[in-house]
Motif scaffolding. Sequence first.
Motif: not given
Length: 169
Positions: A6, A57, A59-62, A74-75, A79, A112, A122, A124
Amino acid sequence: MKEFSTAKMDETTNMITVIVLLFLLLFPISSFFFEPPKPAISIISFVLMYGVIFISYGFIPKRIAVSADQILIKNLFGSVVINIMEIETFGTLEKIGLNLRTAGVGGLFGYFGYFNGKDVWYVTNTKKKVQIILQSGKVYMISPENPDDFVKAVQQRKMESTKFMDRLA
């Protein structure tokens, strides 16, 4: 499956995050010093403000990944899977113009949720966006660290899937 990190937050998102975090962290603490003391308000504001930080935090895509036939975002809360064959158009966007946040986060750690009524974001980093428009009209916006590499990977998978489908027909 090819993975993409991300994008790191851009300057504006960073500034919004710092300012909002300072407020969300300091207000509940300062409320304990109100005269006359109102402990119920202090505790409720503490829970609400720290809850906002955790949810935002989360919602940040991991993970952003491209497989042979799907894109995975995925967050912490789940997913989103996008079928590559359902993509109508996609590509990088330099500018976003004016967007209305319908439901979601608008600056704390990123952008998000739902924007402009039906677009799912999504994002950032507003300078590293990829827009994905499905045949159904649904729009996804994501921000991988290397948008051009992401677009190339999706194009390659889409061509491979199209060739495979042509062979089956």
